[in-house]
Motif scaffolding. Structure first.
Motif: not given
Length: 608
Positions: A383-407
């Protein structure tokens, strides 16, 4: 005795009636006149407009059938059309871009580069005036010529600034009288745009850049794009390349690219995330983009990883400042070794290096992050990536649990959710309506005579469209199906359902945006603005409609178009505001039994 002249009337009418009876008759006659007068007025009030079909064949028919539009009569009779028309802003605001006030940011204590970032909260309420075009502004040239030649008076870069620029700029852009010419085919990025693009394709194992799409590369984020020559070449290959670059008061890369009709917007790597969701782009490109990638403990590279799709490519071209001599290898080693070390922590693989170009590929294996060695970058919480509208930069890897993780190499093409099919049918019909409304005016350099056939592309003066409430990107899809030579910036409002991932997965350009704030672009950069249901959506928002219309006027070029599609009440309000903007406005009843209306507006070219 009665006089002789009175005897005849008396014989006919009888005895003279009393005075009171005569007064009563007079009052009755006056009352009858008043009733008839009010009835006749109510007849005009209840006039219904001539029926307007969904598809219009020519401009004469449009003018005839909308001349007595009832909503327009109601708006004018209510006094809304008599609102004060707005005046022009001063010359100092010709290239006004809100939210980027470096002086105000410094006074507020921002530093370490954050003073150059977007800070709408620092902006003072803007004066209610219309941003005027520069004195020497001219309507952009038609595509495809306009992609390679622009009027020098349309952008804020002086001849002296151009002459003092580096040799690379001079080789890419030539100043010819009152024009800038970009030689995108035989101009130069190092060994030439075509050669450079071909080199990148070969480095990722392709036979040439014509195979990018087959390899899964459809969308490219070009960071610090110069003046857009690489992006222009990718567009010619049917790729969607979007340029982002930091705000620049003069000589802006974004302004130059947009003036050429290429996709671009202001964006930077300083302290906040880009307004895109995770897993958005197939390739991210940086050629001399000026970013120190290993700065801030690698957070800039983590942001690249966030918006890069699995199996996607990060292309970094960074020529050494001294290409001759023994310091070259030391220069390369000192600048790239930290990057190579960090990319291992985020599961990137350096797949190729040639000359000054390095290409990394993001892992397709989501389990890679669990097997990394000590010191690896952690994975973000769900749920960390629920909003990416000019949020502060993060120091963790996003998107790994997304159903859009498709090569990107495994992505299926042509398969759309069922929701898209009905949406596509609606927008095919809507686009035909829009084009029949606009084509008599926007095609060709001279007024179209009623009944003339519409010229075929490339004689199309709508090069780009901003869809301000894009939903699934249906208008963009319809444009492609009809082979219109335009690109669409699909904007998803931040408080609407977030359909931006779906738009980006279709290979379109798109961005999240809060329409209570200014859009990150320069004035006069769009040919057509489209707002479907936006006014109704924003009705409950904290922003005022006047601010929205002022922003629309700012980003719309002179003689550009606005199409609103909304409910009757919202259209009436929009028409009144359009008149305050000096726009020519026409309400169209679609005659489909609903309370939906179109409001078609054109911004005038004010020369003052």
């Amino acid at each position: 005795m009665r006089s002789p002249w009175f005897s005849k009337p008396l014989a006919v009418f009888g005895r003279r009636p009393p005075i009171s009876s005569l007064l009563l008759c007079v009052v009755c006659v006056l009352g009858l006149i008043a009733i008839l007068g009010s009835t006749s007025l109510s007849v005009f009030d209840s006039v219904t407009p001539t029926r307007v079909p969904d598809i219009y064949s020519n401009y004469r028919r449009l003018k005839e059938q909308t001349a007595v539009d009832y909503l327009e009569l109601r708006t004018l009779s209510s006094g809304a059309g008599r609102q004060r028309e707005l005046g022009l802003c001063g010359r100092e605001l010709e290239n006004y871009v809100p939210c980027y006030n470096v002086s105000a940011n410094l006074l507020s204590g921002l530093k370490d580069g954050e003073e150059f970032d977007r800070h709408c909260e620092m902006s003072r309420p803007r004066e209610q005036c219309l941003v005027r075009p520069p004195k020497d502004y001219k309507i952009p040239l038609r595509w495809p010529a306009g992609k390679d030649v622009i009027w020098s008076g349309n952008v804020k870069i002086t001849k002296d600034q151009f002459l003092s620029s580096g040799s690379m700029t001079k080789r890419m852009m030539l100043l010819e009288e009152n024009q800038f010419a970009f030689h995108s085919e035989d101009g130069l990025i190092f060994d030439g745009v075509k050669d450079y693009s071909h080199q990148v394709a070969e480095m990722i194992g392709l036979g040439g850049d014509s195979e990018f799409v087959q390899a899964g590369v459809r969308t490219v984020l070009d960071i610090g794009c110069g003046f857009g020559s690489f992006g222009a070449h990718l567009v010619s290959l049917k790729l969607m390349s979007v340029c982002i670059a930091a705000y620049e008061a003069t000589g802006s890369q974004v302004q130059m690219a947009l003036e050429r009709g290429l996709p671009a917007m202001i964006g930077n790597f300083i302290s906040r995330q880009l307004p895109y969701p995770s897993l958005s782009f197939d390739m991210i490109h940086c050629a001399q983009c000026g970013i120190v990638w290993n700065k801030k403990d690698g957070m800039f590279l983590i942001e690249v990883d966030r918006v890069l799709k699995p199996g996607g490519y990060f292309v970094l071209t960074s020529p050494a400042s001294n290409p001759h001599g023994s310091s070259l290898s030391l220069k390369k080693r000192s600048t790239l070794t930290p990057i190579e070390e960090f990319t291992e922590k985020i599961c990137w693989n350096l797949i190729a290096q040639q000359d000054e170009t390095f290409i990394w590929q993001k892992t397709v294996d989501v389990h890679c992050y669990k097997t990394r060695k000590h010191g690896a970058i952690p994975v973000c919480n769900d749920g960390h990536d629920s909003s990416s509208y000019y949020q502060p930069l993060v120091s963790c890897i996003s998107g790994t649990t997304s159903n859009r993780w498709i090569p990107i190499q495994n992505r299926s093409s042509g398969v759309l959710p069922e929701d898209y099919f009905e949406d596509s049918q609606v927008w095919r019909s809507a686009l035909r309506n829009y084009w029949s409304l606009l084509s008599p005016i926007i095609f060709s350099d001279h007024p179209k005579r009623p009944g003339d056939e519409d010229p075929t592309p490339p004689f199309n003066m709508v090069r780009n469209v901003m869809d301000m409430n894009a939903q699934y990107g249906g208008l963009n899809a319809a444009m492609l199906e009809e082979k219109k030579l335009v690109w669409v910036m699909n904007v998803v409002p931040v408080r609407a359902p977030n359909t931006l991932p779906l738009i980006l997965d279709r290979g379109f350009a798109g961005v999240l945006h809060d329409w209570c704030e200014p859009f990150p672009t320069y004035p006069r950069t769009y040919d057509l603005l489209h707002a479907n249901g936006l006014l109704t959506h924003l009705n409950s928002e904290r922003c005022g409609m006047m601010d929205l219309f002022l922003e629309m006027d700012r980003i719309l070029r002179p003689e550009g178009w606005v199409i609103f599609s909304d409910k009757l009440g919202a259209i009436g309000m929009a028409q009144a505001l359009a008149m305050q903007m000096h726009w020519e406005a026409r309400v169209i009843d679609l005659d489909n039994g609903s309370d939906q209306r179109l409001l078609v507006c054109q911004k005038p070219f004010v020369k003052k």
